[in-house]
Design an enzyme around this catalytic site. Structure first.
Site, PDB file in Angstrom:
ATOM      1  N   ASP A 185      -6.466  -2.720  -4.303  1.00  0.00           N
ATOM      2  CA  ASP A 185      -5.850  -1.837  -3.311  1.00  0.00           C
ATOM      3  C   ASP A 185      -5.016  -0.889  -4.166  1.00  0.00           C
ATOM      4  OD1 ASP A 185      -4.041  -0.596  -1.539  1.00  0.00           O
ATOM      5  OD2 ASP A 185      -4.373  -2.201  -0.095  1.00  0.00           O
ATOM      6  N   HIS A 186      -5.531   0.334  -4.360  1.00  0.00           N
ATOM      7  CA  HIS A 186      -4.914   1.167  -5.403  1.00  0.00           C
ATOM      8  C   HIS A 186      -3.468   1.529  -5.074  1.00  0.00           C
ATOM      9  CE1 HIS A 186      -6.492   4.403  -2.800  1.00  0.00           C
ATOM     10  NE2 HIS A 186      -5.435   5.062  -3.213  1.00  0.00           N
ATOM     11  N   HIS A 221      -3.898  -0.434   2.839  1.00  0.00           N
ATOM     12  CA  HIS A 221      -2.762   0.186   2.153  1.00  0.00           C
ATOM     13  C   HIS A 221      -1.453   0.059   2.925  1.00  0.00           C
ATOM     14  CE1 HIS A 221      -5.953   1.702  -0.189  1.00  0.00           C
ATOM     15  NE2 HIS A 221      -6.204   2.771   0.499  1.00  0.00           N
TER      16      HIS A 221
END
Ligand SMILES: NC(=O)c1ccc[n+]([C@@H]2O[C@H](COP(=O)([O-])OP(=O)(O)OC[C@H]3O[C@@H](n4cnc5c(N)ncnc54)[C@H](OP(=O)(O)O)[C@@H]3O)[C@@H](O)[C@H]2O)c1
Length: 530
Positions: A216-217, A279
């Protein structure tokens, strides 16, 4: 006191200069990262070109990759090793805006890249991959450690995992520490609770949980990691970080862009699946988590997971009071006319897909009881910005009563800005100079780039490095992924079963539908003007 402080800082500087000798630091990092091969499935795709190769090059140029390292790219496109290297070097020039490129270093890096044209449905292809991995294990002395990166359409994930097992490439789930296999999985991790569980089951057939790195950047972004530092390395914030002092929290994730040619993907996903389930809920979990026992990946992930478990499920009988959605129509952004969502390529003219959502969440635990967490997220909004705003309770007594009406009633707000400019600011009241007492609200600002004089590394850089180090703290664990889907899936089902909405309901370039303002106004609050 001052002298003590001076002495202390001199000692610290001396100590620091003893400790942070660049050579020592480089050496210690070299010892810490283990040799390995990174196998990228989907190496001709957008993500590889835009994010993965620039991140790997940047790590390479900073000597943060192991000396014994190579990359094998796989996708359908027919190319040989040299053509792949050329294509990745071109991608560097096209996409790596924030990474300084040195011609010689890039050429050396490119020598570590290999390519195998492959159709992932073909068993023989995985035998060829196995042979190439063995060959490069000797050539690059990678000791048989492999990281498999799934950068393909999600529909292929399970097939690839099974193929890896069949080709005996996944290693073992036994306690043996080396050689190790690891797998990086790109979002989306399923499209609802059932498919996420299925994907997790398939992954667990072949890999142990500590070998699975779900990217999950957002968790790789500097400011997001800095939330932990801000909260747990400073003495002043944590005593205030609770329902006694915080009135509500607002999280905004606003994009000005539309679907950028990815209409077919977005029609299937929508805003809730694409951004909120992963996110936004991860941001909520970091803001709301308890201090972990240690920075060990399981300890931090335990605390994040407890938050997700404590989020109150939506009351489906009054869903509109807790979550609303929108879809953009035509409008104007930055002086440019932009089309509505339904006019985008590969989008149905009758589409019911949401491009915006706003949520009111409650975390039912001791620290956060009755504190609303408002989350809004959408495309084609007025400004591109992601931030978390902590609204503190107002001063209990209006002492400065001869100030202008309403002046003394603003709350202190701590803003953690995540993009585009990473930083932190605190809003507080001051006295405006002059013979009368008038309050003025100012903000104390800290900007990452000016404070450190350096660009922050990309989230992918941090996350790839962590995976090579075997540190899973910033990756999503099975329980967290499933908890987030448990919360979101009933909403998706209720929306799908409910009446059609009168979309579009907000203009491109606005801040979303009226329903979003109403959602928060019900609590006598308002979204921040950004
Ligand atoms: N792009 C982003 O910024 C981004 C951001 C976050 C997450 N993601 C996720 O990352 C993943 C990859 O995204 P992407 O944008 O890179 O997708 P993409 O541009 O469509 O690339 C997909 C890649 O998979 C390969 N491929 C597809 N089917 C194949 C098959 N049967 N056998 C072998 N190769 C096959 C394609 O090969 P050919 O090109 O050779 O046909 C291509 O290299 C997706 O899960 C996406 O949701 C992407």
């Amino acid at each position: 006191m001052d002298n003590n402080c001076k002495n202390l800082s001199v000692t610290t500087v001396n100590k620091a200069s003893e400790l942070i000798n660049p050579l020592d630091e480089a050496l210690s990092l070299e010892q810490a990262v283990e040799p390995c091969t990174m196998v990228i499935f989907g190496a001709h795709g957008d993500l590889t070109k835009r994010k993965l190769i620039p991140a790997l090059y940047s790590l390479y140029s900073q000597r943060l990759l192991p000396d014994s390292f190579c990359v094998i790219g796989l996708s359908r496109t027919q190319m040989n090793h040299d053509e792949f290297r050329l294509s990745m070097c071109q991608a560097m020039h096209e996409f790596a805006d924030d990474v300084p490129i040195d011609k010689d270093t890039l050429a050396q890096f490119a020598n570590c890249l290999y390519y195998l044209p492959t159709n992932f449905g073909d068993n023989k292809a995985f035998s060829a991959l196995s042979l190439l991995i063995d060959e490069l294990k000797v050539k690059h002395q990678t000791r048989g450690n492999n990281i498999f990166y799934l950068s393909t359409p999600p529909s292929l994930y399970i097939q690839i995992v099974r193929q890896l097992a069949l080709a005996s490439l996944a290693g073992t789930k036994s306690g043996k520490k080396t050689p190790w296999p690891r797998i990086i999985v790109e979002k989306p991790f399923g499209r609802d609770l059932a498919s996420a569980r299925l994907l997790n089951q398939e992954l667990h057939q072949v890999f142990a949980e500590h070998q699975i790195f779900r990217i999950d950047h957002y968790l790789g972004k500097e400011t997001v990691q800095n939330i932990m530092v801000l909260r747990f390395a400073n003495g002043i914030f944590e005593p205030l970080w609770n329902r006694q002092h915080i009135e509500h929290v607002q999280i905004t994730n606003a994009e000005t862009i539309g679907v950028e040619g990815r209409g077919a993907y977005y029609e299937e996903a929508g805003n809730l699946r694409d951004v909120v389930q992963n996110h936004m809920l991860q941001l909520v979990s970091i803001i709301a988590m308890e201090p972990p026992v240690s920075l060990d990946s399981e300890d931090t992930r335990d605390e994040r997971s407890k938050v997700l478990k404590s989020i109150r499920p939506f009351d489906l009988t009054k869903l509109d009071q807790y979550i609303v959605r929108g879809q953009y129509g035509p409008g104007c952004i930055g002086g440019q006319k932009v089309p509505g969502y339904r006019d985008e390529r590969n989008v149905s003219a009758e589409s019911q897909t949401e491009t915006f959502s706003a949520l009111r969440l409650y975390i039912d635990n001791w620290r956060w009881a009755d504190v609303p967490f408002y989350v809004r997220s959408g495309k084609r909004l007025a400004k591109a910005i992601t931030e978390i705003a902590i609204h503190f309770r107002r001063a209990p007594h209006r002492l400065f009563h001869n100030t202008r009406e309403g002046e003394a009633l603003d709350p202190n707000v701590l803003v953690l800005q995540i993009q585009p400019d990473e930083g932190i600011s605190l809003k507080f009241a001051t006295k405006q100079p002059g013979p009368t007492t008038h309050l003025r609200w100012l903000s104390m600002d800290f900007a990452y780039d000016t404070a450190f004089g350096t660009t922050t590394p990309s989230a992918y850089e941090r996350l790839l490095h962590d995976c090579i180090m075997g540190d899973a703290s910033l990756f999503a664990r099975t329980d967290a992924v499933e908890q987030a889907w448990e919360l979101i899936t009933p909403v998706l089902e209720a929306w799908a079963a409910g009446p059609r909405l009168d979309f579009p309901n907000y203009s491109a370039g606005s801040w979303g539908p009226q329903a979003s303002d109403n959602l928060i106004a019900g609590d006598l609050n308002a979204w921040r003007h950004l």
